[in-house]
Design an enzyme around this catalytic site. Sequence first.
Site, PDB file in Angstrom:
ATOM      1  N   ILE A 169      40.351  56.280   3.715  1.00 50.22           N
ATOM      2  CA  ILE A 169      41.495  56.346   4.627  1.00 50.22           C
ATOM      3  C   ILE A 169      42.327  57.590   4.334  1.00 50.22           C
ATOM      4  O   ILE A 169      42.713  58.315   5.258  1.00 50.22           O
ATOM      5  CB  ILE A 169      42.352  55.057   4.537  1.00 50.22           C
ATOM      6  CG1 ILE A 169      41.576  53.885   5.137  1.00 50.22           C
ATOM      7  CG2 ILE A 169      43.698  55.244   5.228  1.00 50.22           C
ATOM      8  CD1 ILE A 169      42.219  52.535   4.918  1.00 50.22           C
ATOM      9  N   ALA A 220      40.426  60.563   5.679  1.00 57.71           N
ATOM     10  CA  ALA A 220      40.440  60.629   7.140  1.00 57.71           C
ATOM     11  C   ALA A 220      41.832  60.918   7.693  1.00 57.71           C
ATOM     12  O   ALA A 220      41.982  61.630   8.683  1.00 57.71           O
ATOM     13  CB  ALA A 220      39.917  59.322   7.725  1.00 57.71           C
ATOM     14  N   GLU A 221      42.848  60.372   7.059  1.00 56.17           N
ATOM     15  CA  GLU A 221      44.207  60.509   7.580  1.00 56.17           C
ATOM     16  C   GLU A 221      44.837  61.864   7.259  1.00 56.17           C
ATOM     17  O   GLU A 221      45.462  62.468   8.117  1.00 56.17           O
ATOM     18  CB  GLU A 221      45.102  59.386   7.037  1.00 56.17           C
ATOM     19  CG  GLU A 221      44.751  58.007   7.549  1.00 56.17           C
ATOM     20  CD  GLU A 221      45.167  57.767   8.989  1.00 56.17           C
ATOM     21  OE1 GLU A 221      45.919  58.579   9.565  1.00 56.17           O
ATOM     22  OE2 GLU A 221      44.729  56.749   9.549  1.00 56.17           O
ATOM     23  N   SER A 222      44.714  62.311   6.009  1.00 56.88           N
ATOM     24  CA  SER A 222      45.450  63.515   5.590  1.00 56.88           C
ATOM     25  C   SER A 222      44.600  64.541   4.859  1.00 56.88           C
ATOM     26  O   SER A 222      45.111  65.612   4.525  1.00 56.88           O
ATOM     27  CB  SER A 222      46.600  63.107   4.664  1.00 56.88           C
ATOM     28  OG  SER A 222      46.078  62.611   3.434  1.00 56.88           O
ATOM     29  N   TYR A 272      37.422  56.883  14.608  1.00 56.31           N
ATOM     30  CA  TYR A 272      38.066  56.730  13.298  1.00 56.31           C
ATOM     31  C   TYR A 272      37.388  55.646  12.456  1.00 56.31           C
ATOM     32  O   TYR A 272      37.070  55.877  11.288  1.00 56.31           O
ATOM     33  CB  TYR A 272      39.546  56.399  13.510  1.00 56.31           C
ATOM     34  CG  TYR A 272      40.324  56.074  12.257  1.00 56.31           C
ATOM     35  CD1 TYR A 272      40.860  57.087  11.464  1.00 56.31           C
ATOM     36  CD2 TYR A 272      40.555  54.756  11.868  1.00 56.31           C
ATOM     37  CE1 TYR A 272      41.592  56.795  10.325  1.00 56.31           C
ATOM     38  CE2 TYR A 272      41.276  54.456  10.736  1.00 56.31           C
ATOM     39  CZ  TYR A 272      41.794  55.473   9.965  1.00 56.31           C
ATOM     40  OH  TYR A 272      42.520  55.182   8.843  1.00 56.31           O
TER      41      TYR A 272
END
Length: 184
Positions: free
Chosen positions: A82, A85-87, A168
């Site tokens: 996560i 993928a997010e940052s 995602y």
Amino acid sequence: MLLALLPLSVWSESKDSGILSRSYGGDAQRQIIGRSAYTAPRQKPSTPEVMRKPVTGVRAYAGLIRAYGALHSVDPHLIMAIVDAESGGNPEALSPKGAAGLMQLMPETAAELGVVNRFDPEENIASGTRYLRGLMDRFKSVEVALWAYNAGPGAVQQGRMPLETQEYVPRVMRLRRAYAAEER
């Protein structure tokens, strides 16, 4: 006669009372005379640790991810996926929609979780992991929890899955498998 053929700088260096030897100190003289003549001895790294690259990105937060994963009973590989993928592991990441930090907490979600500083890596990972655990408990599925994490719990309740979320969820699951495979 041989001295006449040598450049002035070499001749001056060889004479004890030459202009260059009187005018410049040792280091300055080496820079002026025969720039490539003096090279410092090369030292090889003494241990493998010296040759290691600095830990950056997601791996820089592996300790925090493991600790909060254990605290909230969440697979640390899932948390790493996560964060990736997010940052991309950037604690200063800020999305156009206002999500911030490693796990990209939205302002409303952060306020509900009592987050003071969304950019603080520890606070972001601690709160993001706690939030993910709540979604997993609520929806009884990792994939659906990821859907809710990305699009919001309301989107899950309405059965609405944006294109971004359709990409995602599989991406996070692939990253999770990749991080798990690295440790084997």
